[in-house]
Write a protein that holds these residues in place. Structure first.
Motif, PDB file in Angstrom:
ATOM      1  N   ALA A  92      -4.864 -74.593  15.705  1.00 32.58           N
ATOM      2  CA  ALA A  92      -5.033 -75.063  14.329  1.00 32.58           C
ATOM      3  C   ALA A  92      -3.737 -75.702  13.863  1.00 32.58           C
ATOM      4  N   ASP A  93      -3.841 -76.533  12.825  1.00 30.94           N
ATOM      5  CA  ASP A  93      -2.678 -77.087  12.132  1.00 30.94           C
ATOM      6  C   ASP A  93      -2.592 -76.447  10.759  1.00 30.94           C
ATOM      7  N   VAL A  94      -1.395 -76.065  10.375  1.00 33.61           N
ATOM      8  CA  VAL A  94      -1.164 -75.556   9.026  1.00 33.61           C
ATOM      9  C   VAL A  94      -0.093 -76.404   8.372  1.00 33.61           C
ATOM     10  N   MET A  95      -0.106 -76.435   7.040  1.00 37.56           N
ATOM     11  CA  MET A  95       0.820 -77.263   6.277  1.00 37.56           C
ATOM     12  C   MET A  95       1.706 -76.383   5.426  1.00 37.56           C
ATOM     13  N   THR A  96       3.020 -76.583   5.571  1.00 41.64           N
ATOM     14  CA  THR A  96       3.961 -75.949   4.662  1.00 41.64           C
ATOM     15  C   THR A  96       4.168 -76.891   3.479  1.00 41.64           C
ATOM     16  N   ASP A  97       5.225 -76.699   2.706  1.00 44.60           N
ATOM     17  CA  ASP A  97       5.469 -77.582   1.571  1.00 44.60           C
ATOM     18  C   ASP A  97       5.622 -79.031   2.001  1.00 44.60           C
ATOM     19  N   LYS A  98       6.147 -79.247   3.203  1.00 43.82           N
ATOM     20  CA  LYS A  98       6.467 -80.613   3.616  1.00 43.82           C
ATOM     21  C   LYS A  98       5.837 -81.038   4.934  1.00 43.82           C
ATOM     22  N   ALA A  99       5.793 -80.134   5.908  1.00 48.76           N
ATOM     23  CA  ALA A  99       5.462 -80.546   7.272  1.00 48.76           C
ATOM     24  C   ALA A  99       4.247 -79.806   7.806  1.00 48.76           C
ATOM     25  N   ALA A 100       3.551 -80.477   8.755  1.00 53.19           N
ATOM     26  CA  ALA A 100       2.426 -79.862   9.454  1.00 53.19           C
ATOM     27  C   ALA A 100       2.944 -79.172  10.709  1.00 53.19           C
ATOM     28  N   VAL A 101       2.403 -77.999  11.009  1.00 52.95           N
ATOM     29  CA  VAL A 101       2.819 -77.209  12.164  1.00 52.95           C
ATOM     30  C   VAL A 101       1.581 -76.832  12.958  1.00 52.95           C
ATOM     31  N   GLU A 102       1.618 -77.053  14.265  1.00 50.33           N
ATOM     32  CA  GLU A 102       0.497 -76.678  15.121  1.00 50.33           C
ATOM     33  C   GLU A 102       0.705 -75.253  15.622  1.00 50.33           C
ATOM     34  N   ILE A 103      -0.352 -74.430  15.566  1.00 48.83           N
ATOM     35  CA  ILE A 103      -0.300 -73.043  16.021  1.00 48.83           C
ATOM     36  C   ILE A 103      -0.942 -72.972  17.401  1.00 48.83           C
ATOM     37  N   PRO A 104      -0.171 -72.640  18.453  1.00 49.84           N
ATOM     38  CA  PRO A 104      -0.744 -72.544  19.802  1.00 49.84           C
ATOM     39  C   PRO A 104      -1.304 -71.158  20.066  1.00 49.84           C
ATOM     40  N   SER A 105      -2.098 -71.058  21.115  1.00 48.65           N
ATOM     41  CA  SER A 105      -2.665 -69.762  21.500  1.00 48.65           C
ATOM     42  C   SER A 105      -1.731 -69.084  22.500  1.00 48.65           C
ATOM     43  N   PRO A 106      -1.361 -67.831  22.271  1.00 53.01           N
ATOM     44  CA  PRO A 106      -0.509 -67.124  23.227  1.00 53.01           C
ATOM     45  C   PRO A 106      -1.270 -66.625  24.448  1.00 53.01           C
ATOM     46  N   VAL A 107      -2.597 -66.652  24.397  1.00 57.44           N
ATOM     47  CA  VAL A 107      -3.412 -66.134  25.497  1.00 57.44           C
ATOM     48  C   VAL A 107      -4.591 -67.067  25.735  1.00 57.44           C
ATOM     49  N   ALA A 108      -5.228 -66.895  26.873  1.00 57.74           N
ATOM     50  CA  ALA A 108      -6.472 -67.619  27.170  1.00 57.74           C
ATOM     51  C   ALA A 108      -7.658 -66.741  26.790  1.00 57.74           C
ATOM     52  N   GLY A 109      -8.737 -67.380  26.378  1.00 55.51           N
ATOM     53  CA  GLY A 109      -9.915 -66.601  26.017  1.00 55.51           C
ATOM     54  C   GLY A 109     -11.004 -67.467  25.420  1.00 55.51           C
ATOM     55  N   LYS A 110     -12.027 -66.794  24.882  1.00 54.46           N
ATOM     56  CA  LYS A 110     -13.159 -67.461  24.258  1.00 54.46           C
ATOM     57  C   LYS A 110     -13.147 -67.175  22.762  1.00 54.46           C
ATOM     58  N   VAL A 111     -13.342 -68.216  21.962  1.00 52.37           N
ATOM     59  CA  VAL A 111     -13.271 -68.074  20.507  1.00 52.37           C
ATOM     60  C   VAL A 111     -14.494 -67.328  19.996  1.00 52.37           C
ATOM     61  N   LEU A 112     -14.230 -66.217  19.282  1.00 56.42           N
ATOM     62  CA  LEU A 112     -15.310 -65.455  18.665  1.00 56.42           C
ATOM     63  C   LEU A 112     -15.448 -65.755  17.184  1.00 56.42           C
ATOM     64  N   ALA A 113     -14.341 -65.951  16.486  1.00 60.60           N
ATOM     65  CA  ALA A 113     -14.406 -66.167  15.042  1.00 60.60           C
ATOM     66  C   ALA A 113     -13.152 -66.880  14.576  1.00 60.60           C
ATOM     67  N   LEU A 114     -13.314 -67.700  13.555  1.00 63.13           N
ATOM     68  CA  LEU A 114     -12.208 -68.399  12.906  1.00 63.13           C
ATOM     69  C   LEU A 114     -11.905 -67.706  11.593  1.00 63.13           C
ATOM     70  N   GLY A 115     -10.635 -67.587  11.265  1.00 64.41           N
ATOM     71  CA  GLY A 115     -10.230 -66.758  10.136  1.00 64.41           C
ATOM     72  C   GLY A 115     -10.092 -67.463   8.812  1.00 64.41           C
ATOM     73  N   GLY A 116     -10.423 -68.728   8.697  1.00 62.83           N
ATOM     74  CA  GLY A 116     -10.268 -69.398   7.411  1.00 62.83           C
ATOM     75  C   GLY A 116     -10.950 -70.750   7.397  1.00 62.83           C
TER      76      GLY A 116
END
Length: 447
Positions: free
Chosen positions: A38-62
């Motif tokens: 996912a990408d998240v936005m701070t006050d100024k910049a966009a930051v990409e959040i990587p996955s620390p593990v491999a797996g299958k997506v069960l649910a998104l939190g937002g």
């Protein structure tokens, strides 16, 4: 199999919450370690959040546009091994076949009843494009040869850079439909271009023979991420600052002659000069006599802070919207140093790579629309600064000089000031000093 919950990481600098602006995966997708989630936005910049593990997506939190606290649940994965969560409390909705068949419904029921959502469909989506082949150019020249796109396996998540993902989101393209031609299956900007061309060709064939088909569709685009930041900042600036705009015409014939000469002599070794470094130099020199203009006004505390150093904001247009990277200590740079730093900052901003430090702390802003600059503009001050200088289009026109009509190169400066801090006379004198320096460019080099 176990459950692994990935929480919103601490971005740093005391940030307590961030805005969720893009999902790169959907429920049912299989993700690899270090894949962007996912990408998240701070006050100024966009930051990409990587996955620390491999797996299958069960649910998104937002949902997109939601403000998420640091430490809150971002995503839930099914992983090999025990995972980091108790299976008994982490199987709401499970990972059965229904999840793949209806991922949106599954996401809504997966995190203890908390509704979640992948990227919403904000624009009509076209079917997957056919693989591209070599195509002749539009008008002469060698044919353009594209790498054969790679098809993804069912359930395989598309791979793309943050810049490509943001562009796809702005265009209303679902990346899972786009064949990739980049290394390791990465989707490139060229792949988006080919997909758009294919979609347009299909639309043209469908409407062939129709003189003018009625258009009844609408689009609802969520104002999130950088676009929301821009909207809030502009609204805040116009609400809080009593603007006044002063416009002056400049004769830049001599300046353009000097610029052309310097580029001919040093362009190959030191880089080409645009007008921006010259204008920045003129502003630096003129601000010495007008320190109240190189300032920031904290209107809540009732304090104006004047700066000896000039931290010049350079407004830059990106695919995501307008950003203002900061040229630190412009007073210490020569023309080529200024040009190189401006180019570096603009490239970082357009690629979404500018850091928080590079996008904050300006004391006055310079904005230019280049060839689209028009005759006059009314630029909005970058709060909490007190002034912004706008550059309009350069044109050739006849000018009367000593009874003669001469063809000269001219352009306007359209500049706005905070009337609470800057008096009209001081603003006019400041712009007149900038004008004098640019119309007699030799004075730019007298310190």
């Amino acid at each position: 199999m176990g459950i692994h919950i990935i929480k919103m990481p601490d971005i740093g600098e005391g940030i307590a919450e961030v805005e969720l602006v893009a999902w790169h995966v959907q429920v049912g997708d299989t993700v690899k370690e270090d894949q962007g989630l996912a990408d998240v936005m701070t006050d100024k910049a966009a930051v990409e959040i990587p996955s620390p593990v491999a797996g299958k997506v069960l649910a998104l939190g937002g949902a997109l546009g939601e403000m998420m606290a640091v430490g809150s649940e971002l995503i839930r994965l099914e992983v090999e091994g025990a995972g980091n969560a108790d299976n008994a409390t982490a199987t709401a909705g499970g990972h059965d076949d229904d999840a793949a068949a209806n991922p949106r419904d599954h996401a809504a029921s997966a995190t203890d009843g908390k509704p979640t959502a992948p990227a919403p469909s904000v624009a009509p989506r076209a079917p997957p494009a056919a693989p591209r082949a070599s195509t002749p150019p539009a008008s002469g020249g060698a044919p353009v040869v594209h790498t054969t796109p790679l098809a993804r396996q069912p359930g395989e998540a598309p791979l793309a850079s943050p810049a490509v993902r943001r562009r796809a989101w702005d265009l209303g393209i679902e990346l899972r439909h786009v064949p990739s031609s980049g290394p390791h299956g990465h989707i490139r900007h060229e792949d988006l271009d080919a997909w758009l061309q294919q979609a347009r060709s299909q639309a043209h064939r469908q409407t062939a023979g129709q003189a003018s088909a009625p258009r009844t569709g609408t689009q609802q685009l969520p104002v999130i991420g950088l676009r929301r930041r821009i909207a809030e900042k502009m609204q805040e600036a116009k609400r809080r600052i009593p603007h006044f705009t002063y416009v002056e015409e400049l004769d830049v014939t001599e300046l353009e002659a000097l610029r052309g000469r310097l580029n001919a002599l040093h362009g190959a070794s030191r880089g080409k000069l645009t007008l921006i470094p010259f204008i920045a130099r003129a502003m630096v020199l003129a601000l010495r006599a007008f320190p109240q203009i190189n300032a920031r006004y904290d209107d809540e505390a009732g304090v104006v802070t004047r700066y000896e150093g000039v931290h010049l904001g350079i407004a830059a247009q990106t695919d995501a919207g307008l950003v203002v990277p900061v040229l630190r200590h412009a007073e210490s740079l020569d023309l080529w140093g200024c040009a190189a730093e401006v180019a570096r900052l603009a490239e970082a901003a357009r690629g979404g790579q500018a850091t928080r430090e590079e996008l904050s702390g300006s004391t006055i802003t310079l904005t230019s629309l280049g060839a689209l600059g028009g005759i006059v503009s009314t630029p909005v001050i970058n709060h909490p600064e007190v002034a912004i200088v706008g550059v309009n289009r350069l044109v050739e026109k006849p000018v009367a000089r000593s009874g003669q009509i001469l063809v000269r190169q001219t352009m306007n400066l359209s500049s706005s000031f905070d009337h609470r801090v800057v008096d009209g006379m001081d603003a006019a004198r400041f712009i007149q000093q900038v004008k004098g320096l640019l119309e007699t460019p030799a004075t730019l080099f007298i310190d």
